[in-house]
Design an enzyme around this catalytic site. Structure first.
Site, PDB file in Angstrom:
ATOM      1  N   SER A 199      59.037 -34.673  15.212  1.00 36.63           N
ATOM      2  CA  SER A 199      59.230 -35.730  14.369  1.00 36.63           C
ATOM      3  C   SER A 199      59.152 -34.952  12.885  1.00 36.63           C
ATOM      4  O   SER A 199      58.835 -34.015  12.706  1.00 36.63           O
ATOM      5  CB  SER A 199      58.088 -36.757  14.310  1.00 36.63           C
ATOM      6  OG  SER A 199      57.818 -37.166  13.241  1.00 36.63           O
TER       7      SER A 199
ATOM      8  N   TYR B  62      48.313 -36.911  15.089  1.00 34.67           N
ATOM      9  CA  TYR B  62      49.815 -37.038  15.401  1.00 34.67           C
ATOM     10  C   TYR B  62      50.560 -35.807  14.816  1.00 34.67           C
ATOM     11  O   TYR B  62      51.449 -35.246  15.114  1.00 34.67           O
ATOM     12  CB  TYR B  62      50.302 -38.197  14.817  1.00 34.67           C
ATOM     13  CG  TYR B  62      51.798 -38.672  15.162  1.00 34.67           C
ATOM     14  CD1 TYR B  62      52.318 -39.063  16.684  1.00 34.67           C
ATOM     15  CD2 TYR B  62      52.811 -38.450  14.105  1.00 34.67           C
ATOM     16  CE1 TYR B  62      53.561 -39.165  16.605  1.00 34.67           C
ATOM     17  CE2 TYR B  62      54.096 -38.631  14.524  1.00 34.67           C
ATOM     18  CZ  TYR B  62      54.500 -39.246  15.675  1.00 34.67           C
ATOM     19  OH  TYR B  62      55.852 -39.351  16.110  1.00 34.67           O
TER      20      TYR B  62
END
Length: 259
Positions: free
Chosen positions: A143, A156
């Protein structure tokens, strides 16, 4: 060097995790169209069955939060043949809420189990087939959060940073065997997980989810967010013969933005 296209992956066995929706589903469908024998892995069996009916993919419904599950996935894929392609796409996100001092160690462990431990286990096992066959493609779906920190997202962000580090090390290990390992770093993509995140943010800020998505789109030079199929095309390229010279790369796909 062959260009990517229909049936170029004919007969090659591919594992795609997180394949019931979003980027994973689009990737599994694309690889099937190009002739791969795809094992689509996710927790939602109903959605996996719909994918199988549409694309012909083999399916395996399981949670990748432990090493035994990853071993079962690899064993199931090997029934189709030696594993040639691994797309580590499954991810856990949108569960954290608040700054680091309000987060729990249980949340950290749960996120790492899916986002980083599972890719390690699957790569460790599947890469042995690639080494022995002298051909393989490993793609980590990280990401933009893997390179840029964000508030209230410590687990995350750390997991996605770790995935890039894992990729860079694996790229060295597999290179002598005509194999590659790369990462794709998507920005905002219109997926179910991102929709849930938008709804959560909207509720906290007194907005609608549509307003949150508009803000995300407006932050990009193109004034739009990405579709899952756009990320799948990049993954498909990295899984192809055409990408034989691409190894150890973190490819950002975010319409010209860093986030």
């Amino acid at each position: 060097m062959a260009a990517s296209g229909a049936q170029e992956l004919q007969g090659r066995v591919a594992i795609v995790t997180g394949a019931s929706s979003g980027i994973g589903r689009a990737t599994a469908a694309l690889l099937c169209r190009r002739g791969a024998r795809v094992l689509a892995v996710a927790r939602d069996e109903v959605k996996l069955r719909a994918l199988s009916k549409e694309t012909g993919a083999e399916i395996f419904a399981i949670s990748l939060d432990n090493a035994a599950a990853c071993e079962a996935v690899v064993a199931t894929a090997r029934k189709l043949g030696p594993i040639a392609i691994l797309v580590n796409n499954a991810g856990r996100g949108g569960h954290e809420d608040g700054p680091i001092f309000d987060q729990s160690s249980a949340e950290w462990r749960a996120t790492m189990a899916v986002n980083l431990d599972a890719p390690f286990e699957l790569t460790r096992l599947a890469s042995r087939d690639m080494r022995d066959r002298r051909w393989g493609r490993i793609v980590m779906v990280s990401s933009t959060a893997g390179e840029v920190g964000a508030p209230a997202m410590s687990a995350y962000c750390a997991s996605k940073h770790g995935l890039i580090g894992l990729m860079r090390s694996v790229a060295h290990d597999v290179a002598p065997y005509n194999c590659t390992c790369n990462a794709v770093l998507p920005g905002w993509v219109k997926t179910e997980m991102a929709d849930r995140d938008a709804e959560k943010e909207a509720a906290k800020r007194g907005l609608t989810a549509a307003q949150v998505w508009k803000e995300r789109a407006d932050a990009y030079p193109a004034k739009r967010v990405l579709a899952p199929e756009e990320i799948a095309e990049v993954i498909g390229f990295l899984a192809s013969d055409a990408a034989s010279g691409v190894n150890g790369e973190a490819m950002t796909v975010s319409l010209g933005s860093v986030w």
